[in-house]
Write a protein that holds these residues in place. Structure first.
Motif, PDB file in Angstrom:
ATOM      1  N   ALA A  97       0.814  -1.214   0.000  1.00  0.00           N
ATOM      2  CA  ALA A  97       0.000   0.000   0.000  1.00  0.00           C
ATOM      3  C   ALA A  97       0.847   1.264   0.000  1.00  0.00           C
ATOM      4  N   ASP A  98       2.004   1.231   0.666  1.00  0.00           N
ATOM      5  CA  ASP A  98       2.870   2.423   0.701  1.00  0.00           C
ATOM      6  C   ASP A  98       3.794   2.504  -0.511  1.00  0.00           C
ATOM      7  N   GLY A  99       3.744   1.495  -1.376  1.00  0.00           N
ATOM      8  CA  GLY A  99       4.557   1.500  -2.584  1.00  0.00           C
ATOM      9  C   GLY A  99       6.021   1.189  -2.376  1.00  0.00           C
ATOM     10  N   GLU A 100       6.390   0.779  -1.174  1.00  0.00           N
ATOM     11  CA  GLU A 100       7.797   0.568  -0.842  1.00  0.00           C
ATOM     12  C   GLU A 100       8.225  -0.890  -0.893  1.00  0.00           C
ATOM     13  N   THR A 101       7.296  -1.794  -1.122  1.00  0.00           N
ATOM     14  CA  THR A 101       7.607  -3.226  -1.121  1.00  0.00           C
ATOM     15  C   THR A 101       7.014  -3.881  -2.367  1.00  0.00           C
ATOM     16  N   ILE A 102       7.781  -4.759  -2.979  1.00  0.00           N
ATOM     17  CA  ILE A 102       7.312  -5.534  -4.122  1.00  0.00           C
ATOM     18  C   ILE A 102       6.713  -6.839  -3.606  1.00  0.00           C
ATOM     19  N   LEU A 103       5.518  -7.180  -4.053  1.00  0.00           N
ATOM     20  CA  LEU A 103       4.843  -8.411  -3.663  1.00  0.00           C
ATOM     21  C   LEU A 103       4.899  -9.385  -4.839  1.00  0.00           C
ATOM     22  N   VAL A 104       5.376 -10.592  -4.592  1.00  0.00           N
ATOM     23  CA  VAL A 104       5.507 -11.601  -5.643  1.00  0.00           C
ATOM     24  C   VAL A 104       4.710 -12.830  -5.230  1.00  0.00           C
ATOM     25  N   ASN A 105       3.664 -13.128  -5.990  1.00  0.00           N
ATOM     26  CA  ASN A 105       2.848 -14.310  -5.728  1.00  0.00           C
ATOM     27  C   ASN A 105       3.356 -15.442  -6.615  1.00  0.00           C
ATOM     28  N   ILE A 106       3.767 -16.556  -5.997  1.00  0.00           N
ATOM     29  CA  ILE A 106       4.350 -17.689  -6.711  1.00  0.00           C
ATOM     30  C   ILE A 106       3.455 -18.910  -6.546  1.00  0.00           C
ATOM     31  N   VAL A 107       3.273 -19.657  -7.632  1.00  0.00           N
ATOM     32  CA  VAL A 107       2.476 -20.884  -7.615  1.00  0.00           C
ATOM     33  C   VAL A 107       3.413 -22.065  -7.843  1.00  0.00           C
ATOM     34  N   SER A 108       3.265 -23.115  -7.013  1.00  0.00           N
ATOM     35  CA  SER A 108       4.135 -24.289  -7.105  1.00  0.00           C
ATOM     36  C   SER A 108       3.525 -25.372  -7.982  1.00  0.00           C
ATOM     37  N   ASP A 109       4.269 -26.454  -8.142  1.00  0.00           N
ATOM     38  CA  ASP A 109       3.823 -27.594  -8.956  1.00  0.00           C
ATOM     39  C   ASP A 109       2.464 -28.137  -8.531  1.00  0.00           C
ATOM     40  N   ASP A 110       2.220 -28.193  -7.211  1.00  0.00           N
ATOM     41  CA  ASP A 110       0.982 -28.796  -6.719  1.00  0.00           C
ATOM     42  C   ASP A 110      -0.186 -27.806  -6.666  1.00  0.00           C
ATOM     43  N   GLY A 111       0.026 -26.582  -7.153  1.00  0.00           N
ATOM     44  CA  GLY A 111      -1.044 -25.592  -7.179  1.00  0.00           C
ATOM     45  C   GLY A 111      -1.090 -24.688  -5.968  1.00  0.00           C
ATOM     46  N   SER A 112      -0.313 -25.021  -4.936  1.00  0.00           N
ATOM     47  CA  SER A 112      -0.282 -24.136  -3.767  1.00  0.00           C
ATOM     48  C   SER A 112       0.496 -22.873  -4.126  1.00  0.00           C
ATOM     49  N   ASP A 113       0.205 -21.786  -3.419  1.00  0.00           N
ATOM     50  CA  ASP A 113       0.904 -20.543  -3.721  1.00  0.00           C
ATOM     51  C   ASP A 113       1.358 -19.862  -2.441  1.00  0.00           C
ATOM     52  N   TRP A 114       2.289 -18.943  -2.587  1.00  0.00           N
ATOM     53  CA  TRP A 114       2.791 -18.189  -1.448  1.00  0.00           C
ATOM     54  C   TRP A 114       3.236 -16.815  -1.928  1.00  0.00           C
ATOM     55  N   LEU A 115       3.412 -15.943  -0.937  1.00  0.00           N
ATOM     56  CA  LEU A 115       3.796 -14.570  -1.210  1.00  0.00           C
ATOM     57  C   LEU A 115       5.212 -14.324  -0.727  1.00  0.00           C
ATOM     58  N   GLU A 116       6.041 -13.766  -1.590  1.00  0.00           N
ATOM     59  CA  GLU A 116       7.367 -13.312  -1.203  1.00  0.00           C
ATOM     60  C   GLU A 116       7.384 -11.800  -1.325  1.00  0.00           C
ATOM     61  N   THR A 117       8.126 -11.141  -0.436  1.00  0.00           N
ATOM     62  CA  THR A 117       8.211  -9.688  -0.479  1.00  0.00           C
ATOM     63  C   THR A 117       9.665  -9.261  -0.649  1.00  0.00           C
ATOM     64  N   TYR A 118       9.839  -8.171  -1.396  1.00  0.00           N
ATOM     65  CA  TYR A 118      11.173  -7.649  -1.707  1.00  0.00           C
ATOM     66  C   TYR A 118      11.162  -6.131  -1.584  1.00  0.00           C
ATOM     67  N   SER A 119      12.308  -5.572  -1.267  1.00  0.00           N
ATOM     68  CA  SER A 119      12.448  -4.117  -1.318  1.00  0.00           C
ATOM     69  C   SER A 119      12.455  -3.679  -2.771  1.00  0.00           C
ATOM     70  N   LEU A 120      12.304  -2.391  -3.023  1.00  0.00           N
ATOM     71  CA  LEU A 120      12.346  -1.883  -4.391  1.00  0.00           C
ATOM     72  C   LEU A 120      13.704  -2.125  -5.046  1.00  0.00           C
ATOM     73  N   ALA A 121      14.730  -2.314  -4.203  1.00  0.00           N
ATOM     74  CA  ALA A 121      16.067  -2.603  -4.726  1.00  0.00           C
ATOM     75  C   ALA A 121      16.254  -4.090  -4.992  1.00  0.00           C
ATOM     76  N   GLY A 122      15.262  -4.917  -4.643  1.00  0.00           N
ATOM     77  CA  GLY A 122      15.327  -6.342  -4.919  1.00  0.00           C
ATOM     78  C   GLY A 122      15.787  -7.200  -3.769  1.00  0.00           C
ATOM     79  N   GLU A 123      16.015  -6.626  -2.588  1.00  0.00           N
ATOM     80  CA  GLU A 123      16.433  -7.405  -1.431  1.00  0.00           C
ATOM     81  C   GLU A 123      15.234  -8.153  -0.846  1.00  0.00           C
ATOM     82  N   ARG A 124      15.396  -9.461  -0.648  1.00  0.00           N
ATOM     83  CA  ARG A 124      14.283 -10.258  -0.141  1.00  0.00           C
ATOM     84  C   ARG A 124      13.997  -9.901   1.316  1.00  0.00           C
ATOM     85  N   LEU A 125      12.722  -9.660   1.612  1.00  0.00           N
ATOM     86  CA  LEU A 125      12.288  -9.296   2.958  1.00  0.00           C
ATOM     87  C   LEU A 125      11.618 -10.473   3.647  1.00  0.00           C
ATOM     88  N   SER A 126      10.914 -11.313   2.885  1.00  0.00           N
ATOM     89  CA  SER A 126      10.266 -12.505   3.478  1.00  0.00           C
ATOM     90  C   SER A 126      10.006 -13.532   2.397  1.00  0.00           C
TER      91      SER A 126
END
Length: 199
Positions: A170-199
């Motif tokens: 919402a603040d525009g400071e974090t990139i949200l990446v939704n990934i889907v796996s082979d079995d159809g499950s998905d998860w969210l990864e977050t990154y800084s605007l510079a590309g550093e992984r946050l979670s």
């Protein structure tokens, strides 16, 4: 609990990842309608905007984009484009998503001031903040890139996992990446605007 909160945030953003317009809710208004005017199955997208001469300012049919009465075949931007999947506005630019295959498309950037294409590149999940296309990010296979094509981060994808969606916090400071796996499950990864992984 943090995972559920992140997923709720992602779901709320899913409908609002396009460029912000004057409607104030953060979501882009649809700029076109689909019509099969001739009844022949050929789909045409038309805007509600009109040029000075009363004609549609821009429209698409098949893989041809028309702006202000002039036709532009998207195959001239990339020979793999066989249809137009989406058309969105970002300030003075029109972003055309050219369908080129099942894994990615070709984004073609049209400058309405110059009335010409200024850039095209392969990718998927293109999003940006406000009307500023320079803030755009997109994915190509496992990479998340900025608008200039610089790799911000490379996600670790195994098997046939893929990046389904990109967004911003919402603040525009974090990139949200939704990934889907082979079995159809998905998860969210977050990154800084510079590309550093946050979670």
């Amino acid at each position: 609990m943090r995972f559920l909160a992140a997923m709720l945030c992602l779901l709320l953003l899913c409908g609002c990842m396009r460029a912000e317009t004057s409607d104030g809710n953060g979501c882009e208004e649809e700029l076109y309608t689909l019509a099969d005017d001739a009844g022949d199955g050929a789909i045409t997208m038309e805007t509600g905007e009109t040029a000075a001469n009363g004609s549609e300012l821009h429209s698409v049919q098949g893989a041809v984009f028309t702006y202000n009465g002039k036709e532009h075949a998207l195959a001239e931007q990339d020979a793999n484009i066989n249809a137009i999947a989406d058309v969105r506005s970002a300030g003075q630019y029109i972003v055309i998503d050219g369908h080129a295959g099942p894994k990615h498309g070709i984004y073609c950037i049209f400058d309405t001031d110059a009335e010409a294409f200024v850039k095209s590149f392969p990718g998927t999940n293109l999003v940006w903040r406000g009307d500023d296309l320079s803030t755009a990010i997109y994915s190509f296979w496992s990479d998340v890139l900025d608008f200039e094509g610089n790799i911000l981060t490379r996600c670790e994808l195994t098997g046939s996992a893929f990046i389904r969606e990109l967004g911003f916090s919402a603040d525009g400071e974090t990139i949200l990446v939704n990934i889907v796996s082979d079995d159809g499950s998905d998860w969210l990864e977050t990154y800084s605007l510079a590309g550093e992984r946050l979670s």
